[in-house]
Design an enzyme around this catalytic site. Sequence first.
Site, short mmCIF file in Angstrom:
data_model
loop_
_atom_site.label_atom_id
_atom_site.label_comp_id
_atom_site.label_asym_id
_atom_site.label_seq_id
_atom_site.Cartn_x
_atom_site.Cartn_y
_atom_site.Cartn_z
N GLY A 233 -12.81 3.67 11.54
CA GLY A 233 -11.36 3.84 11.48
C GLY A 233 -10.51 2.86 12.24
CD GLU B 250 -20.19 7.22 10.37
OE1 GLU B 250 -19.10 7.50 9.86
OE2 GLU B 250 -21.20 7.93 10.22
NE ARG C 91 -9.03 -0.69 7.42
CZ ARG C 91 -8.60 -0.50 6.16
NH1 ARG C 91 -8.18 -1.52 5.45
NH2 ARG C 91 -8.58 0.71 5.64
NE ARG D 72 -6.80 -2.24 2.29
CZ ARG D 72 -5.78 -2.56 3.04
NH1 ARG D 72 -5.24 -3.76 2.96
NH2 ARG D 72 -5.29 -1.71 3.92
CB CYS E 199 -0.45 -4.94 -18.97
SG CYS E 199 0.89 -4.32 -19.96
CD GLU E 200 -0.71 -0.37 -14.86
OE1 GLU E 200 0.25 0.30 -14.43
OE2 GLU E 200 -1.64 0.12 -15.52
CE1 TYR F 193 -13.34 1.07 2.56
CE2 TYR F 193 -12.06 0.04 4.32
CZ TYR F 193 -13.03 0.92 3.91
OH TYR F 193 -13.71 1.67 4.84
C1 LIG Z 1 -14.80 4.97 5.24
C2 LIG Z 1 -15.61 5.57 6.31
C3 LIG Z 1 -15.88 4.85 7.46
C4 LIG Z 1 -15.32 3.47 7.73
O1 LIG Z 1 -13.95 3.47 7.91
P1 LIG Z 1 -13.21 2.12 8.38
O2 LIG Z 1 -11.80 2.54 8.50
O3 LIG Z 1 -13.43 1.10 7.34
O4 LIG Z 1 -13.80 1.73 9.69
C5 LIG Z 1 -16.72 5.41 8.41
N1 LIG Z 1 -17.24 6.64 8.22
C6 LIG Z 1 -16.99 7.38 7.11
C7 LIG Z 1 -17.61 8.71 6.98
C8 LIG Z 1 -16.16 6.87 6.13
O5 LIG Z 1 -15.90 7.61 5.06
#
Ligand SMILES: *Cc1c(COP(=O)(O)O)cnc(C)c1O
Length: 432
Positions: A243, A285, A288, A323, A354-355, A383
């Site tokens: 995140g 995790e 991004r 995005r 075409c949008e 993404y």
């Molecule tokens: C998408 C996701 C992430 C990664 O999120 P980022 O914002 O790209 O770091 C990590 N864990 C889970 C469960 C996700 O769905």
Amino acid sequence: MNLPPCLSVRNGHLHIGRHDTVTLAARFGTPLYVTDEDRVRARYREVHAAFSSRYDRVRVLYAAKANGNPAILRALADEGSGADVFSAGELILALEAGMDPDRLLFNGSSKSPADLALAVEKGVRVSVDSLDELQSLDRIAGEAGETVEIAFRVNPALEVPTHPKIATGLRTSKFGIPASDILAAYRAALGCEHVRPAGIHCHIGSQILEVEPFARAISVMIDLAARLTDLGVRLRFIDLGGGLGIPYRRGTDPEPSFSDYASAVVPVFTEGVEEAGISPELWVEPGRYIVADSTILITGVNSVKEAHRRFVNVDAGFNLLIRPVMYGAYHGVVVANKADQAPAHRYTIAGPICETGDLLAEDRDLPAIARGDLIVVLDTGAYGFAMSSQYNGRPRCAEVLVRGSDAALMRRGETMDDLIAATERPPWQARR
Ligand SMILES: *Cc1c(COP(=O)(O)O)cnc(C)c1O
């Protein structure tokens, strides 16, 4: 000009790593994604070091959905990364890339019996999102004669400062089990014969540019971990999800580093686990944060038109980068072959789809643009290609990887044949 670290301007041209983007476009064609492998590796190392310098039992699980190209996964596997996988496809891609099943976590709010069977077969831990899923998994593991380690995905009910479509830990979100129900879920798991609760998991959202929400999240998790320990659950890991965002508006957006993130999170974590008398691993995790700024999208200018606005019509649209349309997201743009020229006009960069909404960038002050110029869209490693489609009869473009002085395809561009490769002719439609 505020550029991502792997980009520079030399002889008037934008470069990625050691490579002139104008030369890459001539060699591989446009539109074209280009990723700097050295940057991806550097980011992984930064994340790992930020945590391991503060706590010695840390795992980084790259979120494969951000960019699942096998070459990216291979580079990260090489660095020692694991992966958060959200589908059977991502699980297979991560294993194919050489990632250790022990370093994967299979996430998802709606896994099919086949998904769960695959996790059992491959020996991959599962983050369970509902009691229904727990029952399915217990049965499937039992039929295979296996025991699966699980975490539950907790919904910590936290407001986070990001786009509502990517805030995943709100009370109303579809993800996870409400914190108030989580003890009952673990109790149910302790009663299962073929499932062993081993961790606890959350993920509060994406593109978060403050570290404070993560400190709040870890504190909710620690609190739950202490109560789970009392319940008799032996927690081997606490997974805080991903995140942390990146400054798409360079120079304006805040730019929290993983070191900032770790200094906000680790002290809360270590104090909490010490108090609870446990020593679980800390998992994160990031998706991004690791890949976003490693990649550019090079797109060619088909025409320039003065109408309501000055439109630059390019050959990449939301089929390749959704995005801006999906989240109203901002991406910096540079005229690659005029990268040292002063702004002359205000332009809107429009895709070929075409949008009406197919705009990559609006109202940007850029050097005078002409047919044949190259526009580079910045920070497209997360993404970007991963969310691409063939909408409007558009084959997906190629992806190139550069490392040092090398540049090579990591995915060829699709051809017109690829548009029909998976289609079938119903028998009543006579061949003409
Ligand atoms: C998408 C996701 C992430 C990664 O999120 P980022 O914002 O790209 O770091 C990590 N864990 C889970 C469960 C996700 O769905």
